[in-house]
Design an enzyme around this catalytic site. Sequence first.
Site, PDB file in Angstrom:
ATOM      1  N   GLU A 128       0.828  -1.212   0.000  1.00 44.24           N
ATOM      2  CA  GLU A 128       0.000   0.000   0.000  1.00 44.24           C
ATOM      3  C   GLU A 128       0.861   1.260   0.000  1.00 44.24           C
ATOM      4  O   GLU A 128       0.612   2.214   0.741  1.00 44.24           O
ATOM      5  CB  GLU A 128      -0.949  -0.022   1.200  1.00 44.24           C
ATOM      6  CG  GLU A 128      -1.965  -1.135   1.080  1.00 44.24           C
ATOM      7  CD  GLU A 128      -2.811  -1.316   2.332  1.00 44.24           C
ATOM      8  OE1 GLU A 128      -2.264  -1.147   3.440  1.00 44.24           O
ATOM      9  OE2 GLU A 128      -3.990  -1.618   2.196  1.00 44.24           O
ATOM     10  N   GLU A 178      -7.164  -7.547  -0.152  1.00 43.06           N
ATOM     11  CA  GLU A 178      -7.547  -7.506   1.260  1.00 43.06           C
ATOM     12  C   GLU A 178      -9.051  -7.276   1.322  1.00 43.06           C
ATOM     13  O   GLU A 178      -9.535  -6.146   1.239  1.00 43.06           O
ATOM     14  CB  GLU A 178      -6.810  -6.394   2.019  1.00 43.06           C
ATOM     15  CG  GLU A 178      -5.337  -6.659   2.227  1.00 43.06           C
ATOM     16  CD  GLU A 178      -4.667  -5.602   3.087  1.00 43.06           C
ATOM     17  OE1 GLU A 178      -5.385  -4.709   3.595  1.00 43.06           O
ATOM     18  OE2 GLU A 178      -3.440  -5.662   3.249  1.00 43.06           O
TER      19      GLU A 178
END
Length: 697
Positions: A210, A293
Amino acid sequence: MARKRSKRTTTTFFFCALLSIVAFCAFVPVFAPLPSLSSHANHHSQHKKVTTGEFGIANDMFWKDGKPFQIIGGDLHYFRVLPEYWEDRLLRAKALGLNTIQTYVPWNLHEPKPGKLVFEGIADIVSFLKLCHKLGFVVMLRAGPYICAEWDLGGFPAWLLAINPAVRPRSSDPNFLRLVERWWEILLPKVAPLLYANGGPIIMVQIENEYGSYGNDKAYLHHLVTLARGHLGDDIILYTTDGGSREALEKGTIRGDSVFSAVDFGTGDEPWPIFELQKEFNAPGKSPPLSAEFYTGWLTHWGEKIAETGADFTATALEKILERNGSAVLYMVHGGTNFGFYNGANTGGDESDYKPDLTSYDYDAPIRESGDVDNAKFEALRRVIKQHSGASLPSVPSNNEKTGYGQIHLQKKEFFFDILNRIDSIEVVESENPLPMESVGQMFGFLLYVSEYAAKDDGSILFIAKVHDRAQVFISCSSEDNGGRPIFVGIIERWSNRTLGLPKTKCLSTISLYVLVENMGRVNYGQYIFDKKGILSSVYLNGRILQQWKMLSIPLNNLNEIPKSNPIIQVAYSDSIKNSALRKAKESVLKEPAFYAGHFAIDKVDHVKDTFLSFRGWGKGVAFVNEFNIGRYWPMMGPQCNLYVPAPVLKQGENVVVVLELESPDPKLAIHSVDQPDFTCGRGSSKLNTHQLHHTM
């Protein structure tokens, strides 16, 4: 994962020498040519399918052994589960219907000190990956070097913070990249034989994590890709994961067909518009929709209500992805436990708005912290997965048996300050001003700062501008009638800093000042991630800087330390009780940290079961069972009341519990071994529904 919602020290010399050595290493060109994804098909030949024995991407689909493959996976972190339970948890994931396991690799677990490498026990990643393969899973490996994961410092070793001159992690700083190179030269050759092309389970390897939510240093990302390719070859799929916004994807992805760009987003978001956005950041034909995710729950910080996400809500959100042949990885399928001192933390608007994570990483996942699957969320997700996977699923295992061993009476073994006087191996560093924990080589747990000042008839005012994270302040005077025992003054907390009035004293000599600082977990996400611990500012006494400090390292076991025993815990286990621990003078008002120990017996091998230790009535501290650090407790703050104790920690015969209580022991000096978790303590006494909390942090 992103937070998208609510002895003299030689440290400096050592790290300078370390950097001098690694400076001679070859530096890989940052923008070396990058090969395409492992389907061996570029955007001019995107309709070529992957043949048997390969895993790749073509036609906006994953292909495994020449057939389309839908990833239905889950995150399960080997470092949050005892190795004896890896197979148990994986079989439960198999019964849920998963075909893929995703796991992070925390650098700090494997290299707790520079050059000290640990790949045994809970850090035996190779055995975990081989077990995944044996059980029929493919693996998505999140190699870092940054992982987030609600793990201390996002997986970076804390010793990075002690290097002088400072390195800039998560950047193309050459000094940082050389350390990453050295680490990956150890890690990646270990996992290379386990790539899918080599007959192993690893189908994809993630680069960073990320990054688009943090920075925009493309040179850094390109360098990581070049390093990974150098060790793993051109056939493995490398991937990035970023939040499902244009800004995050612009910053965190690598354009072209060399690295696959996956997305994550809140469970309440509509997935398919985000998957369409994902396509813009992958080469044509190279964008199978993947939520890397898919949130099954959420984390909880101390002082919050326990997070919970509805079973039907979660299952419905997953169905929206699977029914159109999208892929998803459940974060988490099984959360596990932040054993030891490895829990992470978050911050709000500034670094003083500090929020440390619980010891439990249950996450409201379908496989609960103790492995239980008899719950509505497991059933709802299994029903959806079974409908869309097209495969028959194994039967669901029964919950593991748990038991309560009843009340455990504890005995005070030694006051904290007395035990320090008896340990010869405690390192003492002296400095004009306080130094951070990392600079004196104490990476986790506690550091004691000691100084002296002249007594004043009207008392004194103490101010410490920056404490990370929580300090207990004591004073003592050898001429006082309590024998010079430390007197508790107050607490200074990172999130509510304040001045402390030091009491008047008739001391005829100088007064000793003790500041015991607890590192409650480093920030793992956001702009304040490089989170040094200890006293990070000058200390002011009556407006003047107090100098001449001694810093005493407190060697308490962490999760992966070898050898596991250390001198403080050994003394606490001792049957001999020093007279100092039995002093009664003013003991009721001392509020002095102390070690307590007790034991309980298990008469038969088949009676060794999982259990939970309840700390209701206690204040705050750390607990050890048979010398294993089961984590922090803080029932006064809540919501976690009980600490999970897996059966492999226990044994037939006598089992010993040692507790370091920092503030207020239960008056009865008893804890209870019970058969259930409990998240109803302290301020967090009711459940928090997290449907609407995504994307608020």
